[in-house]
Write a protein that holds these residues in place. Structure first.
Motif, short mmCIF file in Angstrom:
data_model
loop_
_atom_site.label_atom_id
_atom_site.label_comp_id
_atom_site.label_asym_id
_atom_site.label_seq_id
_atom_site.Cartn_x
_atom_site.Cartn_y
_atom_site.Cartn_z
N GLN A 110 -3.39 1.60 4.86
CA GLN A 110 -4.21 0.96 5.89
C GLN A 110 -3.25 0.58 7.00
O GLN A 110 -2.29 -0.16 6.76
N GLY A 111 -3.47 1.13 8.20
CA GLY A 111 -2.63 0.77 9.33
C GLY A 111 -2.91 -0.69 9.65
O GLY A 111 -4.06 -1.12 9.69
N TYR A 113 -2.36 -2.41 12.45
CA TYR A 113 -2.02 -2.51 13.87
C TYR A 113 -2.24 -3.91 14.43
O TYR A 113 -1.58 -4.33 15.35
N TYR A 145 -7.48 17.47 4.33
CA TYR A 145 -6.46 18.18 5.10
C TYR A 145 -5.29 17.24 5.42
O TYR A 145 -5.48 16.04 5.56
N LYS A 149 1.39 13.50 13.47
CA LYS A 149 1.28 13.09 14.89
C LYS A 149 2.46 13.75 15.60
O LYS A 149 3.60 13.70 15.10
N HIS A 172 -10.12 5.65 18.36
CA HIS A 172 -10.32 6.50 17.18
C HIS A 172 -11.29 5.82 16.20
O HIS A 172 -12.24 6.43 15.71
N SER A 223 -6.25 12.34 18.83
CA SER A 223 -6.31 13.66 18.16
C SER A 223 -6.02 14.78 19.15
O SER A 223 -5.26 15.70 18.86
#
Ligand code: VOV
Length: 249
Positions: A110-111, A113, A145, A149, A172, A223
């Motif tokens: 879990q980012g 941020y 998949y 980055k 995002h 993305s």
């Protein structure tokens, strides 16, 4: 100066993709085939029991297309546990009729941020805990998949200031939230663990929603400008009570 964002890390994750040698399998007498499949089903039941005790989680899906026939995903506390699961499968008789066409090692992430301002441990929050120690949904379809980055010329995610990355990730998240209830995402970090930087595992009731979400996200700057993607693996839920049918000839 760019700085790393903090991550909260939970269970280790192994995606294990197998292709059947159907020609060799066909030569096994029907009764023996049934026993061999039952042995595999028994193993999946042990994964279910671990999941019920919330000590891990699992997913079993078919894979459509040439890349594999089925995919096993397991989440556990340690890399040792995942190693054990993989070797246990390899020692089953069914493994003699499979080839491992792909595998992926990562940690559910879990980012963080925007960490809590009061300095409290984010893992004290039950919602946060559930995100890094998730029980994988048994929805109809899976899409997996790996991705990176970019670090290419001006498109270098890792040299962007953190506040710019926060803004891009907010946009995002906004796109992703439109698919609430349709798609459940498990993001697992794999820098230093596997060949790409993240594994993206999506679960959906309707496979078309994968296409819609991923297409829509292609237009989000994070993305469009910074995303780099590996091969896609998609498939259908394989319930244990359907396993005999799936492996039947
Ligand atoms: C199903 C929807 C959905 C939703 C709601 C969602 C939301 C969010 C939020 C709020 C955050 C940031 C905090 C965190 O939770 O880490 C993320 C983080 C992340 N995501 Fe995401 N994502 C989704 C879905 C989703 C998809 C389909 C993809 C693949 C991208 C694509 O173009 O193919 C993806 C990727 C990621 C990645 C690689 C990260 C980590 C990036 C990093 O630099 O750390 N993700 N994601």
């Amino acid at each position: 100066m760019s700085e790393p964002s903090q991550t909260l890390d939970g269970w280790f994750c192994l995606h294990d993709l197998r292709k059947m040698d159907w020609a060799a399998w066909r030569n096994v007498p029907a009764e023996e085939r049934r026993d061999i499949v039952q042995e595999f089903v028994d193993m999946v039941h042990t994964w279910k029991a671990v999941e019920e005790e919330e000590n891990g989680s699992y997913a079993l899906y078919t894979v459509v297309g040439h890349k594999a026939d089925f995919m096993m995903v397991n989440l556990r506390d340690s890399l040792n546990d995942l190693d054990h699961i993989e070797q246990e499968f390899n020692k089953l008789r069914i493994a003699d009729y499979t080839t491992q066409t792909y595998s992926y090692v990562s940690v559910v992430e879990q980012g963080n941020y925007t960490p809590p301002k009061d300095g409290s441990d984010p893992l004290d929050n039950p919602n946060m805990r559930a995100r890094v120690y998730p029980i994988l949904p048994k929805w109809n379809h899976i899409c997996f998949y790996p991705m990176d980055k970019k670090r290419e010329g001006d498109d270098n995610w890792y040299s962007l200031p953190i506040d710019e990355r926060v803004e891009l990730m907010k946009a995002h998240g906004k796109t992703g939230r439109k698919y609430a209830g349709e798609i459940k995402q498990i993001i697992s970090g794999s820098t230093g663990l596997d060949d790409w930087e993240w594994g993206v595992t999506l679960f959906g009731h309707d496979a078309l929603q994968f296409k819609k979400l991923i297409y829509e996200m292609r237009f989000d700057e994070v993305s469009a400008r910074y995303g780099k993607f590996g091969a896609f693996y998609v498939g259908n839920l394989l319930e244990t009570d359907q396993a005999q049918l799936f492996f039947d000839m």
